[in-house]
Motif scaffolding. Structure first.
Motif, PDB file in Angstrom:
ATOM      1  N   SER A  10       0.823  -1.206   0.000  1.00 31.47           N
ATOM      2  CA  SER A  10       0.000   0.000   0.000  1.00 31.47           C
ATOM      3  C   SER A  10       0.860   1.259   0.000  1.00 31.47           C
ATOM      4  O   SER A  10       1.979   1.264   0.506  1.00 31.47           O
ATOM      5  N   GLU A  11       0.282   2.298  -0.547  1.00 27.35           N
ATOM      6  CA  GLU A  11       0.867   3.634  -0.465  1.00 27.35           C
ATOM      7  C   GLU A  11       0.580   4.230   0.918  1.00 27.35           C
ATOM      8  O   GLU A  11       1.238   5.167   1.349  1.00 27.35           O
ATOM      9  N   GLN A  12      -0.428   3.673   1.592  1.00 26.07           N
ATOM     10  CA  GLN A  12      -0.832   4.165   2.906  1.00 26.07           C
ATOM     11  C   GLN A  12      -0.935   3.007   3.920  1.00 26.07           C
ATOM     12  O   GLN A  12      -2.004   2.719   4.454  1.00 26.07           O
ATOM     13  N   PRO A  13       0.179   2.336   4.211  1.00 27.93           N
ATOM     14  CA  PRO A  13       0.120   1.167   5.094  1.00 27.93           C
ATOM     15  C   PRO A  13      -0.371   1.480   6.507  1.00 27.93           C
ATOM     16  O   PRO A  13      -0.984   0.627   7.144  1.00 27.93           O
ATOM     17  N   GLN A  14      -0.136   2.696   6.996  1.00 26.88           N
ATOM     18  CA  GLN A  14      -0.602   3.028   8.342  1.00 26.88           C
ATOM     19  C   GLN A  14      -2.132   3.096   8.400  1.00 26.88           C
ATOM     20  O   GLN A  14      -2.733   2.744   9.413  1.00 26.88           O
ATOM     21  N   ALA A  15      -2.770   3.544   7.318  1.00 23.92           N
ATOM     22  CA  ALA A  15      -4.235   3.559   7.269  1.00 23.92           C
ATOM     23  C   ALA A  15      -4.779   2.126   7.261  1.00 23.92           C
ATOM     24  O   ALA A  15      -5.784   1.834   7.925  1.00 23.92           O
ATOM     25  N   LEU A  16      -4.104   1.241   6.521  1.00 25.51           N
ATOM     26  CA  LEU A  16      -4.539  -0.156   6.514  1.00 25.51           C
ATOM     27  C   LEU A  16      -4.319  -0.784   7.888  1.00 25.51           C
ATOM     28  O   LEU A  16      -5.171  -1.521   8.383  1.00 25.51           O
ATOM     29  N   LYS A  17      -3.194  -0.481   8.524  1.00 24.35           N
ATOM     30  CA  LYS A  17      -2.934  -1.006   9.868  1.00 24.35           C
ATOM     31  C   LYS A  17      -4.028  -0.556  10.832  1.00 24.35           C
ATOM     32  O   LYS A  17      -4.557  -1.362  11.596  1.00 24.35           O
ATOM     33  N   ALA A  18      -4.397   0.718  10.788  1.00 31.71           N
ATOM     34  CA  ALA A  18      -5.444   1.227  11.681  1.00 31.71           C
ATOM     35  C   ALA A  18      -6.776   0.527  11.423  1.00 31.71           C
ATOM     36  O   ALA A  18      -7.489   0.149  12.359  1.00 31.71           O
ATOM     37  N   TYR A  19      -7.110   0.342  10.149  1.00 28.68           N
ATOM     38  CA  TYR A  19      -8.369  -0.302   9.771  1.00 28.68           C
ATOM     39  C   TYR A  19      -8.406  -1.742  10.280  1.00 28.68           C
ATOM     40  O   TYR A  19      -9.355  -2.160  10.951  1.00 28.68           O
ATOM     41  N   TYR A  20      -7.378  -2.517   9.964  1.00 32.76           N
ATOM     42  CA  TYR A  20      -7.373  -3.921  10.359  1.00 32.76           C
ATOM     43  C   TYR A  20      -7.220  -4.095  11.869  1.00 32.76           C
ATOM     44  O   TYR A  20      -7.723  -5.064  12.436  1.00 32.76           O
ATOM     45  N   THR A  21      -6.586  -3.142  12.549  1.00 31.98           N
ATOM     46  CA  THR A  21      -6.507  -3.198  14.007  1.00 31.98           C
ATOM     47  C   THR A  21      -7.894  -3.026  14.612  1.00 31.98           C
ATOM     48  O   THR A  21      -8.234  -3.704  15.585  1.00 31.98           O
ATOM     49  N   LYS A  22      -8.725  -2.144  14.039  1.00 35.51           N
ATOM     50  CA  LYS A  22     -10.112  -1.999  14.514  1.00 35.51           C
ATOM     51  C   LYS A  22     -10.872  -3.314  14.362  1.00 35.51           C
ATOM     52  O   LYS A  22     -11.700  -3.651  15.196  1.00 35.51           O
ATOM     53  N   PHE A  24      -9.461  -6.621  13.821  1.00 40.22           N
ATOM     54  CA  PHE A  24      -8.850  -7.854  14.322  1.00 40.22           C
ATOM     55  C   PHE A  24      -7.997  -7.683  15.572  1.00 40.22           C
ATOM     56  O   PHE A  24      -7.405  -8.642  16.042  1.00 40.22           O
ATOM     57  N   GLY A  25      -7.905  -6.462  16.087  1.00 42.75           N
ATOM     58  CA  GLY A  25      -7.097  -6.233  17.274  1.00 42.75           C
ATOM     59  C   GLY A  25      -5.652  -5.900  16.925  1.00 42.75           C
ATOM     60  O   GLY A  25      -5.276  -5.799  15.760  1.00 42.75           O
ATOM     61  N   LYS A  26      -4.861  -5.727  17.962  1.00 47.83           N
ATOM     62  CA  LYS A  26      -3.460  -5.342  17.795  1.00 47.83           C
ATOM     63  C   LYS A  26      -2.724  -6.382  16.947  1.00 47.83           C
ATOM     64  O   LYS A  26      -2.910  -7.579  17.133  1.00 47.83           O
ATOM     65  N   PRO A  27      -1.893  -5.934  16.011  1.00 51.48           N
ATOM     66  CA  PRO A  27      -1.120  -6.891  15.205  1.00 51.48           C
ATOM     67  C   PRO A  27      -0.278  -7.802  16.097  1.00 51.48           C
ATOM     68  O   PRO A  27       0.287  -7.365  17.097  1.00 51.48           O
ATOM     69  N   GLY A  28      -0.176  -9.048  15.700  1.00 51.28           N
ATOM     70  CA  GLY A  28       0.666  -9.987  16.430  1.00 51.28           C
ATOM     71  C   GLY A  28       2.138  -9.782  16.138  1.00 51.28           C
ATOM     72  O   GLY A  28       3.008 -10.233  16.882  1.00 51.28           O
ATOM     73  N   TRP A  29       2.405  -9.096  15.027  1.00 45.57           N
ATOM     74  CA  TRP A  29       3.781  -8.819  14.629  1.00 45.57           C
ATOM     75  C   TRP A  29       3.798  -7.469  13.930  1.00 45.57           C
ATOM     76  O   TRP A  29       2.920  -7.158  13.131  1.00 45.57           O
ATOM     77  N   GLU A  30       4.768  -6.640  14.256  1.00 48.56           N
ATOM     78  CA  GLU A  30       4.919  -5.357  13.567  1.00 48.56           C
ATOM     79  C   GLU A  30       6.325  -4.828  13.766  1.00 48.56           C
ATOM     80  O   GLU A  30       7.013  -5.161  14.725  1.00 48.56           O
ATOM     81  N   ASP A  31       6.751  -4.014  12.782  1.00 42.79           N
ATOM     82  CA  ASP A  31       7.980  -3.251  12.919  1.00 42.79           C
ATOM     83  C   ASP A  31       7.647  -1.825  12.504  1.00 42.79           C
ATOM     84  O   ASP A  31       6.485  -1.441  12.495  1.00 42.79           O
ATOM     85  N   ALA A  32       8.611  -1.046  12.129  1.00 51.70           N
ATOM     86  CA  ALA A  32       8.364   0.366  11.798  1.00 51.70           C
ATOM     87  C   ALA A  32       7.486   0.546  10.561  1.00 51.70           C
ATOM     88  O   ALA A  32       6.840   1.579  10.412  1.00 51.70           O
ATOM     89  N   THR A  33       7.422  -0.446   9.663  1.00 58.97           N
ATOM     90  CA  THR A  33       6.677  -0.260   8.415  1.00 58.97           C
ATOM     91  C   THR A  33       5.677  -1.366   8.098  1.00 58.97           C
ATOM     92  O   THR A  33       4.747  -1.138   7.333  1.00 58.97           O
ATOM     93  N   TYR A  34       5.839  -2.554   8.648  1.00 59.64           N
ATOM     94  CA  TYR A  34       4.952  -3.683   8.340  1.00 59.64           C
ATOM     95  C   TYR A  34       4.195  -4.126   9.580  1.00 59.64           C
ATOM     96  O   TYR A  34       4.712  -4.031  10.696  1.00 59.64           O
TER      97      TYR A  34
END
Length: 119
Positions: A10-22, A24-34
């Motif tokens: 995505s060009e906007q991965p943080q927007a996708l992260k926010a959407y999917y966090t709403k 499915f909950g907090k990501p089980g794995w994350e770093d600065a960009t993924y």
């Protein structure tokens, strides 16, 4: 071979992260960009990709799927959490049993929830 997961660029991965966090909950794995959520043995991940610009122009080309024994309840939960509904639960094809519901993310990528497949 073993299937390990799907990465949505995505060009906007943080927007996708926010959407999917709403949803499915907090990501089980994350770093600065993924970011990634584990479902069974596989991961669903979102992150930046330099070849992706704007929303998905063909959202039906690749659809990732999740199984649930209670599609109606999970559909209601996801919708209440802010999931964008593409298609409410329906029976696929000529089947009188089993359900599928389709959603879209902010980049217009599709995902579905469905009854466990009988093979």
């Amino acid at each position: 071979m073993k299937f390990s997961g799907v990465l949505i660029g995505s060009e906007q991965p943080q927007a996708l992260k926010a959407y999917y966090t709403k949803l499915f909950g907090k990501p089980g794995w994350e770093d600065a960009t993924y970011s990634g959520w584990q479902f069974g043995d596989a991961y669903f991940m979102v992150g930046p990709h330099d070849q992706v610009k704007g929303p998905n122009r063909e959202p039906g080309r690749v659809i990732w799927n999740l199984e649930t024994p209670d599609v109606a309840a999970e559909f209601s939960r996801l919708k209440a959490a802010g999931a964008k509904v593409v298609r409410e639960p329906y029976h696929p094809g000529d089947e009188a049993s089993g359900w599928i519901a389709t959603f879209a993310d902010p980049d217009d990528n599709y995902f579905q929830i469905g009854s466990p497949m009988q093979m």
